[in-house]
Design an enzyme around this catalytic site. Sequence first.
Site, PDB file in Angstrom:
ATOM      1  N   THR A   4      -6.085 -11.727  -2.590  1.00  0.00           N
ATOM      2  CA  THR A   4      -5.604 -13.109  -2.704  1.00  0.00           C
ATOM      3  C   THR A   4      -4.651 -13.417  -1.544  1.00  0.00           C
ATOM      4  O   THR A   4      -4.380 -12.560  -0.711  1.00  0.00           O
ATOM      5  CB  THR A   4      -4.900 -13.350  -4.055  1.00  0.00           C
ATOM      6  N   GLY A  45     -11.473  -9.131  -3.798  1.00  0.00           N
ATOM      7  CA  GLY A  45     -10.488  -9.552  -4.799  1.00  0.00           C
ATOM      8  C   GLY A  45      -9.169  -9.936  -4.174  1.00  0.00           C
ATOM      9  O   GLY A  45      -8.274 -10.429  -4.870  1.00  0.00           O
ATOM     10  N   HIS A  53       3.910 -12.674 -12.635  1.00  0.00           N
ATOM     11  CA  HIS A  53       3.374 -11.389 -12.180  1.00  0.00           C
ATOM     12  C   HIS A  53       4.508 -10.408 -11.920  1.00  0.00           C
ATOM     13  O   HIS A  53       5.664 -10.807 -11.776  1.00  0.00           O
ATOM     14  CB  HIS A  53       2.578 -11.566 -10.876  1.00  0.00           C
ATOM     15  N   HIS A  54       4.121  -9.155 -11.757  1.00  0.00           N
ATOM     16  CA  HIS A  54       5.052  -8.058 -11.426  1.00  0.00           C
ATOM     17  C   HIS A  54       5.820  -8.327 -10.125  1.00  0.00           C
ATOM     18  O   HIS A  54       5.394  -9.135  -9.295  1.00  0.00           O
ATOM     19  CB  HIS A  54       4.262  -6.747 -11.282  1.00  0.00           C
ATOM     20  N   ALA A 108      -5.842   3.657  -2.121  1.00  0.00           N
ATOM     21  CA  ALA A 108      -4.608   4.223  -2.702  1.00  0.00           C
ATOM     22  C   ALA A 108      -3.720   3.143  -3.305  1.00  0.00           C
ATOM     23  O   ALA A 108      -2.639   3.433  -3.823  1.00  0.00           O
ATOM     24  CB  ALA A 108      -3.832   5.002  -1.641  1.00  0.00           C
ATOM     25  N   LYS A 155       4.319  -8.320  -6.266  1.00  0.00           N
ATOM     26  CA  LYS A 155       3.324  -9.283  -5.753  1.00  0.00           C
ATOM     27  C   LYS A 155       3.901 -10.040  -4.567  1.00  0.00           C
ATOM     28  O   LYS A 155       5.048 -10.484  -4.595  1.00  0.00           O
ATOM     29  CB  LYS A 155       2.902 -10.245  -6.874  1.00  0.00           C
TER      30      LYS A 155
HETATM   31  P1  NAD Z   1      -1.398  -2.775  -3.208  1.00  0.00           P
HETATM   32  O1  NAD Z   1      -0.408  -3.114  -2.135  1.00  0.00           O
HETATM   33  O2  NAD Z   1      -0.996  -1.828  -4.294  1.00  0.00           O
HETATM   34  O3  NAD Z   1      -2.734  -2.177  -2.510  1.00  0.00           O
HETATM   35  C1  NAD Z   1      -3.298  -2.601  -1.312  1.00  0.00           C
HETATM   36  C2  NAD Z   1      -3.817  -1.349  -0.592  1.00  0.00           C
HETATM   37  O4  NAD Z   1      -4.585  -1.764   0.542  1.00  0.00           O
HETATM   38  C3  NAD Z   1      -2.662  -0.461  -0.060  1.00  0.00           C
HETATM   39  O5  NAD Z   1      -2.897   0.873  -0.464  1.00  0.00           O
HETATM   40  C4  NAD Z   1      -2.777  -0.628   1.466  1.00  0.00           C
HETATM   41  O6  NAD Z   1      -2.358   0.530   2.172  1.00  0.00           O
HETATM   42  C5  NAD Z   1      -4.275  -0.879   1.606  1.00  0.00           C
HETATM   43  N1  NAD Z   1      -4.659  -1.478   2.888  1.00  0.00           N
HETATM   44  C6  NAD Z   1      -4.029  -2.465   3.589  1.00  0.00           C
HETATM   45  N2  NAD Z   1      -4.677  -2.700   4.752  1.00  0.00           N
HETATM   46  C7  NAD Z   1      -5.740  -1.860   4.778  1.00  0.00           C
HETATM   47  C8  NAD Z   1      -6.795  -1.623   5.716  1.00  0.00           C
HETATM   48  N3  NAD Z   1      -6.874  -2.303   6.856  1.00  0.00           N
HETATM   49  N4  NAD Z   1      -7.721  -0.691   5.421  1.00  0.00           N
HETATM   50  C9  NAD Z   1      -7.658   0.017   4.249  1.00  0.00           C
HETATM   51  N5  NAD Z   1      -6.665  -0.147   3.334  1.00  0.00           N
HETATM   52  C10 NAD Z   1      -5.740  -1.077   3.598  1.00  0.00           C
HETATM   53  O7  NAD Z   1      -1.869  -4.150  -3.818  1.00  0.00           O
HETATM   54  P2  NAD Z   1      -2.677  -4.434  -5.184  1.00  0.00           P
HETATM   55  O8  NAD Z   1      -1.740  -4.770  -6.284  1.00  0.00           O
HETATM   56  O9  NAD Z   1      -3.702  -3.366  -5.400  1.00  0.00           O
HETATM   57  O10 NAD Z   1      -3.391  -5.812  -4.805  1.00  0.00           O
HETATM   58  C11 NAD Z   1      -4.224  -5.931  -3.666  1.00  0.00           C
HETATM   59  C12 NAD Z   1      -4.772  -7.356  -3.588  1.00  0.00           C
HETATM   60  O11 NAD Z   1      -5.635  -7.606  -4.705  1.00  0.00           O
HETATM   61  C13 NAD Z   1      -3.692  -8.449  -3.630  1.00  0.00           C
HETATM   62  O12 NAD Z   1      -4.095  -9.504  -2.782  1.00  0.00           O
HETATM   63  C14 NAD Z   1      -3.710  -8.886  -5.093  1.00  0.00           C
HETATM   64  O13 NAD Z   1      -3.222 -10.189  -5.283  1.00  0.00           O
HETATM   65  C15 NAD Z   1      -5.190  -8.802  -5.369  1.00  0.00           C
HETATM   66  N6  NAD Z   1      -5.565  -8.708  -6.789  1.00  0.00           N
HETATM   67  C16 NAD Z   1      -6.677  -9.393  -7.165  1.00  0.00           C
HETATM   68  C17 NAD Z   1      -7.161  -9.308  -8.459  1.00  0.00           C
HETATM   69  C18 NAD Z   1      -8.464  -9.991  -8.810  1.00  0.00           C
HETATM   70  O14 NAD Z   1      -8.916  -9.890  -9.964  1.00  0.00           O
HETATM   71  N7  NAD Z   1      -9.109 -10.658  -7.849  1.00  0.00           N
HETATM   72  C19 NAD Z   1      -6.482  -8.510  -9.399  1.00  0.00           C
HETATM   73  C20 NAD Z   1      -5.340  -7.807  -8.992  1.00  0.00           C
HETATM   74  C21 NAD Z   1      -4.898  -7.907  -7.668  1.00  0.00           C
END
Ligand code: NAD
Length: 266
Positions: free
Chosen positions: A99, A97, A154-155, A9, A158
């Site tokens: 970070t 992915g 970034h937004h 989600a 973050k």
């Molecule tokens: P976000 O907060 O919108 O989403 C994270 C989701 O993970 C949330 O819905 C949260 O409820 C869920 N979550 C947390 N713990 C959980 C668990 N134990 N089990 C299941 N779900 C769980 O964040 P986002 O913007 O989607 O970013 C997530 C991560 O990805 C960050 O670390 C961000 O920096 C990274 N990111 C990496 C890349 C890439 O290309 N590698 C690109 C964008 C974002």
Amino acid sequence: MKIGIVGCAGRMGRMLLKQVMETEGCEVSGGTERNGSPFEGTDLGVLAGLSPMGIVATTDTQAVFAASDAIIDFTSPAATCAHAKLAVETQTAMVIGTTGMTPDDVAVVRSCSEKTPIMQAANMSMGVTLLCSLVEQAAAALTDDFDIEIVEMHHKHKVDAPSGTALAIGVAAASGRDVDLDAVSQRVRDGITGERKRGDIGFATLRGGDVVGEHTAMFASEGERIELTHRATDRRIFAAGAVRAAKWLGDKDAGMFNMKDVLGLK
Ligand code: NAD
């Protein structure tokens, strides 16, 4: 290929669901959310912005891992470490992915990769993967008359800084110069800092609005400056890279891989 999305989600989770649903040869095997998430029980099709598909977001992580050939994880460092251990138990391939991982978190993932295939990249876009190669090349070619500074924006949501991508660009620059990034990195400057030290690699972080991700590596000397910039305007590029990586992992044995491996840039 059956692909499960943990954190389904989240901003990236929703993109990933849509990307898997729209990728030929791939199907969504399930999606998980953290305990207490208001999205538990929401149809995964609806989360992806598409029609309902009859599978809902669950907190039964074990069941989703067991039903998947590969898991894609963009969650939080603590969740990712727990997921990597579960991937070993269920012998599921993993694309990570997330970070903001500490060296201890990275060590956990590395040790799990000895028993199951794991691809981890701070940025899954083709453009940033190429940018890192170009930065490494530029750093190797230019002497330390050129000061290296890495600027990212970034937004406002973050939570980690500098971004994982900025650090990956720093690692590429350090590797081009044949130095250890930890020994030369200047991650914050504030107050009377004194003059810049020759050979340092500096970072500057900007946060605001809805910026998907912008990174510039600067090589500044007296009289000239080179800037290599990547601008992401749509999160879809990360989701596309992650699903490509999951498919690529399909026939791999245990091991630790990165996006350069997936794109064949090595
Ligand atoms: P976000 O907060 O919108 O989403 C994270 C989701 O993970 C949330 O819905 C949260 O409820 C869920 N979550 C947390 N713990 C959980 C668990 N134990 N089990 C299941 N779900 C769980 O964040 P986002 O913007 O989607 O970013 C997530 C991560 O990805 C960050 O670390 C961000 O920096 C990274 N990111 C990496 C890349 C890439 O290309 N590698 C690109 C964008 C974002």
